[in-house]
Design a protein around this motif. Structure first.
Motif, mmCIF file in Angstrom:
data_model
loop_
_atom_site.group_PDB
_atom_site.id
_atom_site.type_symbol
_atom_site.label_atom_id
_atom_site.label_comp_id
_atom_site.label_asym_id
_atom_site.label_seq_id
_atom_site.Cartn_x
_atom_site.Cartn_y
_atom_site.Cartn_z
ATOM 1 N N HIS A 116 6.565 11.749 -3.465
ATOM 2 C CA HIS A 116 5.998 11.152 -4.677
ATOM 3 C C HIS A 116 6.019 12.144 -5.827
ATOM 4 O O HIS A 116 6.399 11.807 -6.949
ATOM 5 C CB HIS A 116 4.562 10.692 -4.396
ATOM 6 C CG HIS A 116 3.950 9.931 -5.534
ATOM 7 N ND1 HIS A 116 4.255 8.610 -5.781
ATOM 8 C CD2 HIS A 116 3.071 10.309 -6.500
ATOM 9 C CE1 HIS A 116 3.582 8.195 -6.845
ATOM 10 N NE2 HIS A 116 2.859 9.208 -7.289
ATOM 11 N N VAL A 157 10.798 3.605 -11.846
ATOM 12 C CA VAL A 157 10.732 2.429 -10.972
ATOM 13 C C VAL A 157 10.565 2.856 -9.521
ATOM 14 O O VAL A 157 9.748 2.305 -8.775
ATOM 15 C CB VAL A 157 11.996 1.563 -11.136
ATOM 16 C CG1 VAL A 157 12.042 0.480 -10.062
ATOM 17 C CG2 VAL A 157 12.029 0.941 -12.516
ATOM 18 N N PHE A 158 11.324 3.859 -9.136
ATOM 19 C CA PHE A 158 11.221 4.359 -7.766
ATOM 20 C C PHE A 158 9.815 4.884 -7.483
ATOM 21 O O PHE A 158 9.216 4.598 -6.445
ATOM 22 C CB PHE A 158 12.255 5.467 -7.556
ATOM 23 C CG PHE A 158 12.212 6.077 -6.181
ATOM 24 C CD1 PHE A 158 12.845 5.463 -5.114
ATOM 25 C CD2 PHE A 158 11.530 7.262 -5.955
ATOM 26 C CE1 PHE A 158 12.807 6.018 -3.848
ATOM 27 C CE2 PHE A 158 11.490 7.829 -4.688
ATOM 28 C CZ PHE A 158 12.124 7.210 -3.631
ATOM 29 N N THR A 159 9.268 5.647 -8.447
ATOM 30 C CA THR A 159 7.940 6.236 -8.263
ATOM 31 C C THR A 159 6.857 5.179 -8.131
ATOM 32 O O THR A 159 6.023 5.224 -7.229
ATOM 33 C CB THR A 159 7.603 7.162 -9.452
ATOM 34 O OG1 THR A 159 8.604 8.158 -9.573
ATOM 35 C CG2 THR A 159 6.249 7.825 -9.259
ATOM 36 N N VAL A 160 6.887 4.207 -9.047
ATOM 37 C CA VAL A 160 5.855 3.163 -9.036
ATOM 38 C C VAL A 160 5.957 2.325 -7.766
ATOM 39 O O VAL A 160 4.947 1.962 -7.155
ATOM 40 C CB VAL A 160 5.982 2.283 -10.296
ATOM 41 C CG1 VAL A 160 5.031 1.087 -10.201
ATOM 42 C CG2 VAL A 160 5.672 3.093 -11.540
ATOM 43 N N SER A 161 7.185 2.004 -7.359
ATOM 44 C CA SER A 161 7.346 1.195 -6.150
ATOM 45 C C SER A 161 6.846 1.928 -4.924
ATOM 46 O O SER A 161 6.230 1.334 -4.033
ATOM 47 C CB SER A 161 8.819 0.812 -5.967
ATOM 48 O OG SER A 161 9.611 1.960 -5.711
ATOM 49 N N GLN A 162 7.064 3.230 -4.864
ATOM 50 C CA GLN A 162 6.599 4.012 -3.728
ATOM 51 C C GLN A 162 5.090 4.217 -3.757
ATOM 52 O O GLN A 162 4.459 4.433 -2.720
ATOM 53 C CB GLN A 162 7.292 5.381 -3.718
ATOM 54 C CG GLN A 162 8.783 5.320 -3.446
ATOM 55 C CD GLN A 162 9.096 4.817 -2.051
ATOM 56 O OE1 GLN A 162 8.714 5.413 -1.061
ATOM 57 N NE2 GLN A 162 9.815 3.699 -1.987
ATOM 58 N N GLY A 164 2.918 1.965 -4.713
ATOM 59 C CA GLY A 164 2.196 0.697 -4.628
ATOM 60 C C GLY A 164 1.842 0.116 -5.979
ATOM 61 O O GLY A 164 0.974 -0.750 -6.091
ATOM 62 N N GLY A 165 2.517 0.562 -7.036
ATOM 63 C CA GLY A 165 2.305 0.017 -8.369
ATOM 64 C C GLY A 165 1.111 0.583 -9.102
ATOM 65 O O GLY A 165 0.739 0.073 -10.167
ATOM 66 N N ALA A 288 15.379 2.467 -0.349
ATOM 67 C CA ALA A 288 15.013 2.703 -1.748
ATOM 68 C C ALA A 288 15.395 4.111 -2.192
ATOM 69 O O ALA A 288 15.822 4.324 -3.331
ATOM 70 C CB ALA A 288 13.503 2.494 -1.932
#
Length: 308
Positions: A116, A157-162, A164-165, A288
Motif C-alpha cells: 500500500h 486507482v490501484f491504491t484506492v482499490s487495494q 477498500g476505497g 490487479a
C-alpha cells in the motif's frame, strides 16, 4: 534535411545526438537510484522490528551523515557547502533527510503495508515534475503531462482499490512523505547541475548532523532496542543505501536527464518494491498488481519519449 548529428524525437523536432545521449545517460543513472530506493520500505519494516520508528527515521540520517563526513574528508573537499547555498540544502534536508523518512516510517508503523505504501508513493514522479516547474524552471511538453497524469491515475486507482476505497491517517502521512521527497529531489537535482551528486547529498547530511546526532543518541537511550540480523540489516540498508548511496546516481541522473523527465523513472519504484516485499516479506499479489505494473510501464515509456 536532417543533420547527421541530430535525432528526430516526438513532434518532429531535431535534437542533437549529444543532448539525446546525455538525457539517456541521465535516465539510466536515475534508474540506478530508483533501484536502490525500491528496497527502502521492506528494509524499514525489518529495521522497525528492533528499533523505534523515530530512531529508524533519524538514526539512518545520522549513520549516513557520518559516512558522508568521512567521504568528504577523504576526498579533501570542503566539509560544508558555500553559505549562499545553505537555504537550498535546508530544503533538501527537510525533504529527504527528515520529512520522507519520518512520515513514511510512521505510516508503516501505523499499519500501512509495504504494498500500500509503495503504490501511494508511486505518485512521487508527478509531484517531482510539479516541483521541477516551480523550483527548477523546467517546462515539459504537453505529451509529458498526459503520460505523467495517466501514470498517477493508474497508481491512484490501484491504491484506492487495494485500500477498500477509503483513506487513513497512514495515507495522509504517505502523501506528506511523497511531497517531502519531491521537494528534496527537485532542490537536489537543481544543485547537482553544478555540483557532483554525492557532494549534494553529503552536504545535506552533514548540515543535519547537529540535529540527527543528539536526537538519535537521546532516542537510543529512551527507546527499546532489539539487535537481530534482520533489524540491523534493515537499518544499515536505509542508512547506507537509501539515505546515501542511492542519492549519488539519483541526483546525477536528475541533473543530466532533467528533473521532471528523469524523475519519471520512479514510476517503476512501486513495482520493484512489490517484488522485494514478495521475496523478503512474503506478501502476495493478484491480477490487479500485474495490470497496474503494465499501465505504469507504458506511462514510463511515453514520458521517456517526450523531451522536457
Amino acid at each position: 534535411m536532417r543533420d547527421k548529428n541530430s535525432a528526430i524525437v516526438g513532434g518532429g523536432v531535431a535534437v542533437p545526438l549529444a543532448v539525446r545521449s546525455d538525457e539517456l545517460k541521465g535516465t539510466a543513472l536515475a534508474f540506478a537510484g530508483v533501484l536502490a530506493f525500491s528496497g527502502s520500505f521492506p528494509a524499514t519494516v525489518f529495521a522497525m522490528r528492533g528499533f523505534d520508528p523515530w530512531l529508524v527515521a533519524v538514526g539512518r540520517a545520522l549513520l549516513a551523515g557520518i559516512v558522508a563526513l568521512v567521504c568528504l574528508r577523504a576526498a579533501r573537499v570542503p566539509l560544508l557547502p558555500p553559505r549562499s547555498q545553505w537555504g537550498s540544502y535546508a530544503l533538501i534536508s527537510l525533504g529527504v533527510v527528515f520529512g520522507f523518512p519520518v512520515f513514511s516510517g510512521l505510516a508503516l508503523h501505523l499499519g500501512a503495508s509495504t504494498a500500500h505504501s509503495a503504490v501511494v508513493i508511486g505518485l512521487l514522479p508527478a509531484a517531482t515534475a510539479a516541483f521541477a516547474v516551480l523550483r527548477a524552471g523546467e517546462r515539459p511538453r504537453p505529451l509529458f503531462w498526459v503520460a505523467c497524469t495517466a501514470g498517477a491515475v493508474a497508481i491512484t486507482v490501484f491504491t484506492v482499490s487495494q485500500g477498500g476505497g477509503s483513506l487513513s491517517l497512514a495515507d495522509v502521512l504517505l502523501v506528506a512523505a511523497l511531497l517531502s521527497a519531491a521537494l528534496g529531489y527537485t532542490e537536489g537535482g537543481r544543485l547537482a547541475r553544478s555540483t557532483p551528486g554525492w557532494h549534494v547529498i553529503s552536504y545535506a547530511l552533514v548540515l543535519s548532523l547537529p540535529v540527527t546526532l543528539p536526537v538519535s543518541v537521546a532516542l537510543a537511550a529512551v527507546t527499546p532496542v532489539t539487535l537481530t540480523a534482520a533489524s540491523v540489516g534493515g537499518f544499515l540498508y536505509v542508512g547506507l543505501v537509501s539515505m546515501f548511496l542511492g542519492f549519488i546516481p539519483w541526483y546525477a541522473g536528475l541533473a543530466r536527464g532533467g528533473i521532471a523527465r528523469a524523475g519519471q523513472t520512479q514510476l517503476v519504484q512501486p513495482l520493484l518494491t512489490l517484488v522485494w516485499a514478495w521475496l523478503f516479506l512474503g506478501e502476495r499479489y493478484g491480477l490487479a498488481t500485474v495490470l497496474g505494473a503494465l499501465a505504469v510501464l507504458v506511462c514510463v515509456a511515453v514520458t521517456q519519449r517526450s523531451r522536457s
